[in-house]
Design an enzyme around this catalytic site. Structure first.
Site, PDB file in Angstrom:
ATOM      1  N   ASP A 141       0.809  -1.223   0.000  1.00 13.96           N
ATOM      2  CA  ASP A 141       0.000   0.000   0.000  1.00 13.96           C
ATOM      3  C   ASP A 141       0.840   1.270   0.000  1.00 13.96           C
ATOM      4  OD1 ASP A 141      -2.273  -1.679   0.144  1.00 13.96           O
ATOM      5  OD2 ASP A 141      -1.907  -1.894   2.286  1.00 13.96           O
ATOM      6  N   ASN A 173      -4.492 -11.253  -3.242  1.00  9.26           N
ATOM      7  CA  ASN A 173      -4.549 -10.556  -1.948  1.00  9.26           C
ATOM      8  C   ASN A 173      -4.194  -9.082  -2.070  1.00  9.26           C
ATOM      9  OD1 ASN A 173      -1.962 -11.320  -2.602  1.00  9.26           O
ATOM     10  ND2 ASN A 173      -1.438 -12.139  -0.596  1.00  9.26           N
ATOM     11  N   HIS A 194      -4.076  -3.093  -6.185  1.00 12.26           N
ATOM     12  CA  HIS A 194      -3.353  -1.908  -6.651  1.00 12.26           C
ATOM     13  C   HIS A 194      -4.375  -0.870  -7.113  1.00 12.26           C
ATOM     14  CE1 HIS A 194       0.597  -4.283  -7.415  1.00 12.26           C
ATOM     15  NE2 HIS A 194       0.283  -4.168  -6.151  1.00 12.26           N
ATOM     16  N   THR A 254       3.288 -12.250   4.384  1.00  9.61           N
ATOM     17  CA  THR A 254       2.485 -12.950   3.391  1.00  9.61           C
ATOM     18  C   THR A 254       3.166 -14.280   3.030  1.00  9.61           C
ATOM     19  OG1 THR A 254       1.197 -12.648   1.355  1.00  9.61           O
ATOM     20  CG2 THR A 254       3.473 -11.794   1.340  1.00  9.61           C
ATOM     21  N   THR A 273      -9.555  -5.068   1.317  1.00 11.22           N
ATOM     22  CA  THR A 273     -10.428  -5.676   2.326  1.00 11.22           C
ATOM     23  C   THR A 273     -11.278  -4.661   3.081  1.00 11.22           C
ATOM     24  OG1 THR A 273      -8.650  -5.494   3.942  1.00 11.22           O
ATOM     25  CG2 THR A 273      -8.823  -7.593   2.759  1.00 11.22           C
ATOM     26  N   GLY A 330      -0.664  13.630  -5.406  1.00  8.99           N
ATOM     27  CA  GLY A 330      -2.126  13.535  -5.505  1.00  8.99           C
ATOM     28  C   GLY A 330      -2.496  12.187  -6.102  1.00  8.99           C
TER      29      GLY A 330
END
Ligand code: IMP
Ligand code: MG
Length: 332
Positions: free
Chosen positions: A13, A39, A42, A189, A249, A321
């Protein structure tokens, strides 16, 4: 370019989707290979529409780009077909014959395991799907009727593209600190997330890579359990404007200030040659939409310079941005 690997520095992230979509449009990428699995989401903004992609490579927004899913990936068939339709990439996406399949049973195993619940997995079933592959009982893409139109030899395509001077981007997922080998085990992970593993999943050797671009976010976030040095309370995160929810999620993301030691570790293990810094406008609102380095406020420039000094890699892209083009590109 010609061959760049893009990888996350922290716990995913970091904004890899945004940097990839910028490169796709700006550099006119010829080929983009996605690794990892469903999982990871993007986020890409294109013409005011937001996409949270779990399967389709983020470079889809450049219409000439060939999109590939590597042999080391796990394909979720329904999610793949849904995204192919949504992004209208049917004619230009390929899946490696040997990519393995993630099934509903894997998701059930993931969600009903008390151990995995404690780790705070995404529940997609990626860990159990990888276990099945290691046991050598997994289904492969070549066995699946719905995937027949997309099957290809990704390693052959990518190596040929590199050898003929095409612009290739290998898209990593998550971040170094979620790596099965180098992350905060057991809060990680199911795979290695470092640049070398991304090459391995796509099927190219280390000598074929020109650039390793590590993506930092201006502050750190993590979803699920495990250590997060300097973690803020949710109240403090909200006050600073750092509070986020996971694209995939919808869970709350925990947050903490940028950590130079961890950034250095990510640069070292990935062998980074360049870095991107995203969401600088969240730290310094005056940066919003700025596209020239000179127009950033002095505190923001100092922060960028300090990261460069401490990690030893140049920050070539600065995100200001959400739109793909909200970027300071310092290569020019
Ligand atoms: P799993 O990958 O679903 O097994 O989850 C293991 C850990 O990795 C959990 O802490 C997840 O929240 C985290 N994780 C997996 N994928 C992502 C991602 O794309 N972004 C952020 N965290 C992720
Ligand atoms: Mg994500």
């Amino acid at each position: 370019m010609p061959c760049t690997v893009i990888t996350g520095a922290f716990w995913g992230d970091e904004g890899k989707g945004k940097i990839i979509s910028y490169l796709a449009l700006k550099d006119k990428l010829d080929v983009c290979v996605r690794t990892g699995s469903v999982n990871a989401a993007h986020t890409v903004w294109d013409k005011g529409k937001r996409y949270a992609l779990h399967m389709v490579p983020a470079a889809f927004i450049y219409e000439e780009c060939r999109l590939l899913i590597g042999a080391g990936s796990n394909v979720h068939i329904q999610q793949f077909l849904k995204e192919v339709e949504e992004t209208r990439v049917e004619s230009r996406i390929g899946v490696d014959y040997q990519a393995s399949i993630i099934e509903e049973k894997h998701s059930i195993q993931d969600r009903t395991s008390a151990h995995l619940k404690g780790i705070g997995t995404t529940g997609w079933g990626v860990g159990p799907a990888i276990e099945e592959r290691v046991r050598r009982t997994a289904k492969l893409a070549k066995d699946i009727p719905e995937l027949q139109p997309y099957l290809t030899d990704v390693a052959a395509e990518v190596n040929q593209a590199i050898d003929t001077g095409k612009k290739v981007l290998l898209e990593g997922t998550q971040g170094l600190l979620l790596s099965l080998f180098h992350g905060t085990y057991p809060y990680v992970t199911g795979r290695d997330t470092s640049a070398s593993a991304i090459c391995s999943e796509a099927g190219i050797g280390p000598t074929k890579v020109d650039n390793v671009l590590v993506v930092f976010k201006s502050f750190m976030t993590r979803v699920g359990a495990g250590p997060l040095p300097g973690e803020l309370t949710k109240e403090e995160a909200l006050k600073r404007g750092w509070f986020e929810k996971a694209a995939g999620t919808g869970r709350d993301r925990r947050s903490a200030p940028f950590n130079f030691e961890l950034a250095k570790k990510a640069v070292t293990i990935n062998g980074a040659t360049q870095a991107a810094l995203t969401k600088l406008d969240v730290l310094y609102p005056q940066c919003k939409g700025v596209r020239k380095f000179d127009e950033l406020p002095p505190e923001a420039k100092q922060f960028v310079n300090k990261i460069e000094e401490q990690t030893g890699v140049p920050i070539v892209f600065i995100g200001t941005g959400p739109d793909a083009l909200d970027i300071v590109d310092r290569r020019e």
